[in-house]
Design an enzyme around this catalytic site. Structure first.
Site, PDB file in Angstrom:
ATOM      1  N   SER A 105      32.706 -14.661   3.812  1.00 10.13           N
ATOM      2  CA  SER A 105      32.757 -16.236   3.978  1.00 10.13           C
ATOM      3  C   SER A 105      32.914 -16.814   2.481  1.00 10.13           C
ATOM      4  O   SER A 105      33.899 -16.683   1.938  1.00 10.13           O
ATOM      5  CB  SER A 105      31.540 -16.559   4.909  1.00 10.13           C
ATOM      6  OG  SER A 105      31.758 -17.968   5.098  1.00 10.13           O
ATOM      7  N   ASP A 251      36.443 -18.097   4.885  1.00  9.95           N
ATOM      8  CA  ASP A 251      37.018 -17.525   5.893  1.00  9.95           C
ATOM      9  C   ASP A 251      37.491 -18.404   7.103  1.00  9.95           C
ATOM     10  O   ASP A 251      38.033 -17.880   8.164  1.00  9.95           O
ATOM     11  CB  ASP A 251      36.230 -16.379   6.310  1.00  9.95           C
ATOM     12  CG  ASP A 251      35.043 -16.844   7.123  1.00  9.95           C
ATOM     13  OD1 ASP A 251      34.573 -18.264   6.808  1.00  9.95           O
ATOM     14  OD2 ASP A 251      34.325 -16.474   8.023  1.00  9.95           O
TER      15      ASP A 251
END
Length: 465
Positions: A105, A251
């Site tokens: 992420s 992400d």
């Protein structure tokens, strides 16, 4: 092989490459995930979808993960380099059993990790401490299971996963978006792929910041929840006289917006705009948000006769509660937005095109649209260090005694509510921190209550982070 147990987090697996996570470590973890779900779902052969992000180590880990799944006898559907919401969507529409995304992420570039989940009857169930994470962790660390199959699985390459996700979102929203001027900052990360697919479908003017896909993430941290990362976006929106600015995280499962005045829009107001649209078209639907900030969304849901539901913080917990309660939409304070049609998982693109459609059809600036749905003002999250000699339960007990004549809610920490103000205190999962969020019906009252609660916390020995 020694594996660091600290890489197993509350909702995913994350560590530094190649120290904590490398090809050998991920081989064992991926095979264990397959083993776990094979038993949980009572299927010897699983259909597994997998994608990866732009990090320098991601393709190597992705390639190793595919080989590991094939060695376990799985039928693997490779989505390639795609945003995390695309993995959720593609796993559902291809009627697969399990989904995996290789990503860390918004973490720094030397990090990498694994998000994983399973699907059942068109709904997603994400890994968490309550679903799978502890079991996988214990199996990996115990080294007691045999991770071999005799028959190798099959590999299927899905080349149009992102396009199909967009087709689905556009069909649902059916937007009519005028020629807006938009500034975007995907911070050199996965939002770029999403935006590129979007520009193919819209006639808009785009100003691109940090728009080269780069696993080194050279521009800034890909975490729009840290508002300091949005300063360049705000500046460009004002200077270029744009209609709005959009920023995504590493992400692309989170998104934040800046209005035409350069002001960052709280997620609760974006949620309120979306919920209003949903309730106009789907009356009596259930709408959900997390405990941090509720009043803006709650007031809109009640005004438009929806059903308001409160959830604990955390994307895996939210998706689970959505599916259990047949919730149509949930907006989280951290910029995650979840929809029933995507199995209770995030759909960043649906949020973006809904907002662009609203600006277009209302022919009004974003600042004006959000002003119409705002009924509450928010402090932003403030972190306090908890002293070692003060258990969180004792702190909550003291605060409850001070506000015993108010409404007390104990979903994810402690929430105290009055008719015109409320606050929530939550302990961190990983650090000795307490997180404070305060909201009130006007800014003066917000400032007053913020000072009041800060004094209580400091008097109990807490210090500002």
């Amino acid at each position: 092989m020694k594996i660091n147990p600290n890489i197993f987090k509350a909702y995913d697996i994350r560590g530094i490459y190649p120290i904590d996570i490398n090809e050998q470590v991920i081989k064992k973890i991926i095979k264990t995930i397959y083993f776990y779900f094979s038993h949980k779902l009572k299927k010897e052969v699983l259909k597994v979808g997998i994608g990866y992000d732009m990090r320098l180590s991601s393709f190597k880990l992705y390639d190793q993960s595919i080989n590991s799944l094939l060695e376990m006898g799985g039928n693997v559907y490779s989505f390639g380099m795609v945003p995390t919401p695309t993995v959720y969507f593609s796993t559902i529409v291809n009627q697969l059993d399990v989904g995996i995304q290789i990503s860390a992420s918004h973490n720094p570039p030397e990090w990498n990790g694994i998000k994983f989940f399973y699907c059942h009857q068109g709904k997603i169930y994400k890994a968490s401490k309550e679903m799978g994470m502890e079991e996988v962790k214990n199996l990996v660390l115990s080294d007691r299971i045999e991770l071999k199959k005799t028959k190798k699985g099959n590999l299927y390459k899905i080349k149009d996963a992102l396009k199909k996700e967009f087709d689905f979102a556009f069909e649902l929203v059916n937007p009519n978006i005028k020629k807006l001027k938009i500034v975007v900052d995907p911070a050199n990360t996965m939002g770029i792929l999403m935006f590129e697919e979007l520009w193919k479908r819209l006639k808009v003017e785009v100003i691109k910041l940090n728009y080269q896909l780069d696993g080194r993430m050279p521009s800034h941290e890909a975490n729009p929840l840290k508002f300091e990362t949005l300063k360049d976006l705000q500046k460009n929106v004002i200077e270029k006289r744009a209609d709005l600015g959009i920023a995504t995280d590493g992400d692309a499962d989170r998104v934040f917006f800046v209005d035409e005045k350069g002001q960052i829009i709280p997620s609760s107001l974006i949620s309120s705009l979306i919920a209003k649209e949903i309730l106009v078209h789907y009356p009596n639907s259930s709408i959900m948000t997390d405990v941090r900030y509720t009043n803006n969304l709650k007031n809109i849901v009640e005004k438009y006769r929806g059903i308001f539901i409160l959830s604990p913080v955390g994307h895996a917990l939210i998706t689970k509660k959505m599916n259990e309660n047949n919730v149509f939409f949930c907006g989280e304070s951290s910029g995650h937005y979840y929809f029933k049609e995507t199995g209770g998982a995030e759909s960043t693109i649906r949020v973006i095109i809904t907002l662009l459609d609203l600006i277009s059809k209302k022919n009004a600036p974003l600042s004006q649209l959000v002003k119409k749905v705002q009924s509450s003002y928010e402090s932003g999250e403030i972190n306090y260090h908890l002293p070692q000699n003060l258990p969180l339960v004792n702190l909550f007990k003291k605060i409850k005694s001070l506000y015993q004549n108010k409404k007390i809610i104990e979903i994810d920490g402690l929430t105290i509510e009055n008719k015109d103000w409320r606050f929530n205190l939550r302990g961190s999962n990983t650090e000795p921190l307490v997180r404070l969020n305060v909201e009130a019906n006007n800014e003066n009252l917000l400032g007053k209550k913020l000072l009041e609660i800060k004094k209580i916390l400091i008097d109990q020995g807490l210090t500002l982070d």
